[in-house]
Motif scaffolding. Structure first.
Motif, short mmCIF file in Angstrom:
data_model
loop_
_atom_site.label_atom_id
_atom_site.label_comp_id
_atom_site.label_asym_id
_atom_site.label_seq_id
_atom_site.Cartn_x
_atom_site.Cartn_y
_atom_site.Cartn_z
N ARG A 7 0.86 -1.18 0.00
CA ARG A 7 0.00 0.00 0.00
C ARG A 7 0.90 1.23 0.00
NH1 ARG A 7 0.31 2.73 4.64
NH2 ARG A 7 0.56 1.66 6.64
N THR A 8 0.33 2.39 -0.21
CA THR A 8 1.10 3.61 -0.15
C THR A 8 1.53 3.89 1.28
OG1 THR A 8 1.10 5.98 -0.57
CG2 THR A 8 -1.00 4.98 0.06
N PHE A 9 2.75 4.44 1.43
CA PHE A 9 3.21 4.78 2.77
C PHE A 9 3.11 6.29 3.02
CE2 PHE A 9 8.15 5.24 2.03
CZ PHE A 9 7.95 6.28 1.16
N SER A 10 2.40 6.98 2.15
CA SER A 10 2.36 8.44 2.21
C SER A 10 1.74 8.98 3.50
CB SER A 10 1.62 9.01 1.00
OG SER A 10 0.29 8.52 0.98
N SER A 11 0.97 8.18 4.22
CA SER A 11 0.36 8.64 5.46
C SER A 11 1.14 8.20 6.69
CB SER A 11 -1.08 8.12 5.55
OG SER A 11 -1.09 6.71 5.56
N ASP A 12 2.33 7.63 6.46
CA ASP A 12 3.13 7.07 7.56
C ASP A 12 4.37 7.90 7.84
OD1 ASP A 12 2.69 3.55 6.62
OD2 ASP A 12 1.27 5.13 7.15
N VAL A 13 4.70 8.01 9.13
CA VAL A 13 6.02 8.49 9.52
C VAL A 13 7.02 7.38 9.21
CG1 VAL A 13 7.46 8.91 11.55
CG2 VAL A 13 5.30 10.15 11.26
N MET A 14 8.15 7.76 8.65
CA MET A 14 9.16 6.77 8.27
C MET A 14 10.49 7.12 8.92
SD MET A 14 7.50 4.71 6.33
CE MET A 14 8.88 3.73 5.73
N SER A 15 11.28 6.08 9.21
CA SER A 15 12.55 6.29 9.90
C SER A 15 13.61 5.32 9.44
CB SER A 15 12.36 6.11 11.42
OG SER A 15 11.58 7.13 11.97
N TRP A 16 14.84 5.67 9.73
CA TRP A 16 15.99 4.79 9.57
C TRP A 16 16.58 4.52 10.96
CZ3 TRP A 16 17.38 2.39 5.18
CH2 TRP A 16 16.95 2.92 3.95
N PHE A 17 16.94 3.28 11.17
CA PHE A 17 17.68 2.85 12.35
C PHE A 17 18.90 2.08 11.89
CE2 PHE A 17 14.84 3.69 15.95
CZ PHE A 17 13.66 4.01 15.29
N ARG A 18 19.81 1.85 12.81
CA ARG A 18 20.97 1.02 12.49
C ARG A 18 21.36 0.19 13.71
NH1 ARG A 18 25.62 5.75 11.82
NH2 ARG A 18 25.80 6.29 14.05
N GLN A 19 22.03 -0.91 13.43
CA GLN A 19 22.45 -1.79 14.51
C GLN A 19 23.82 -2.35 14.18
OE1 GLN A 19 19.66 -4.90 15.48
NE2 GLN A 19 20.51 -5.11 17.54
N ALA A 20 24.78 -2.00 15.02
CA ALA A 20 26.14 -2.52 14.88
C ALA A 20 26.25 -3.84 15.64
CB ALA A 20 27.14 -1.51 15.42
N ARG A 53 12.05 11.40 1.10
CA ARG A 53 11.07 10.42 0.65
C ARG A 53 10.41 10.90 -0.63
NH1 ARG A 53 7.01 9.85 5.43
NH2 ARG A 53 5.87 8.48 3.99
N ASP A 54 9.96 9.94 -1.42
CA ASP A 54 9.21 10.22 -2.64
C ASP A 54 7.92 9.42 -2.52
OD1 ASP A 54 8.10 10.22 -5.20
OD2 ASP A 54 10.05 10.32 -6.17
N ASN A 55 6.83 10.09 -2.18
CA ASN A 55 5.57 9.39 -1.95
C ASN A 55 4.95 8.87 -3.25
OD1 ASN A 55 5.70 9.70 0.81
ND2 ASN A 55 4.49 11.59 0.82
N VAL A 56 5.34 9.41 -4.37
CA VAL A 56 4.86 8.88 -5.65
C VAL A 56 5.53 7.54 -5.94
CG1 VAL A 56 4.77 9.28 -8.14
CG2 VAL A 56 4.35 11.17 -6.55
#
Length: 124
Positions: free
Chosen positions: A26-39, A71-74
């Motif tokens: 589905r489209t993620f345009s209504s969602d907050v998005m994040s990056w995480f990392r794990q060493a 982000r590019d919601n399209v």
């Protein structure tokens, strides 16, 4: 939503990489998005977050000024441009999303869905 992270690799200190996180289902345009990392041997760490229309960006102090989230919601895709990479940036990078909120959370438990991760290795 299913997330597919890509773009990781082996680079030298000072180099740049751009990670992508493609969403499907589905489209993620209504969602907050994040990056995480794990060493290795460490807990998952917040990197950056972005609101639905990209008007608010939030960065960890360790990456501020070097990394840029977008982000590019399209295209249903999120990005992380990483410049001036350091050996301490070495980790598996994960993208995550949370619908129905405008809050940019740094706590990974607040996110509802995750990608599989892409490995970034920075040599000195």
């Amino acid at each position: 939503v299913q997330l597919q992270a890509s773009g990781g690799g082996l680079v030298q200190a000072g180099d740049s990489l751009r990670l992508s996180c493609a969403a499907s289902g589905r489209t993620f345009s209504s969602d907050v998005m994040s990056w995480f990392r794990q060493a290795p041997g460490q807990e998952r760490e917040f990197v950056a977050a972005i609101t639905q229309n990209a008007n608010i960006l939030y960065y960890a102090d360790s990456v501020k000024g070097r990394f840029t989230i977008s982000r590019d919601n399209v295209k249903n895709t999120m990005y992380l441009q990483m410049n001036s990479l350091k050996p301490e940036d070495t980790a598996v990078y994960y993208c995550a999303g949370r619908p129905a909120t405008s809050t940019l959370y740094a706590n990974p438990s607040r996110y509802d869905y995750w990608g599989q991760g892409t490995l970034v290795t920075v040599s000195s």
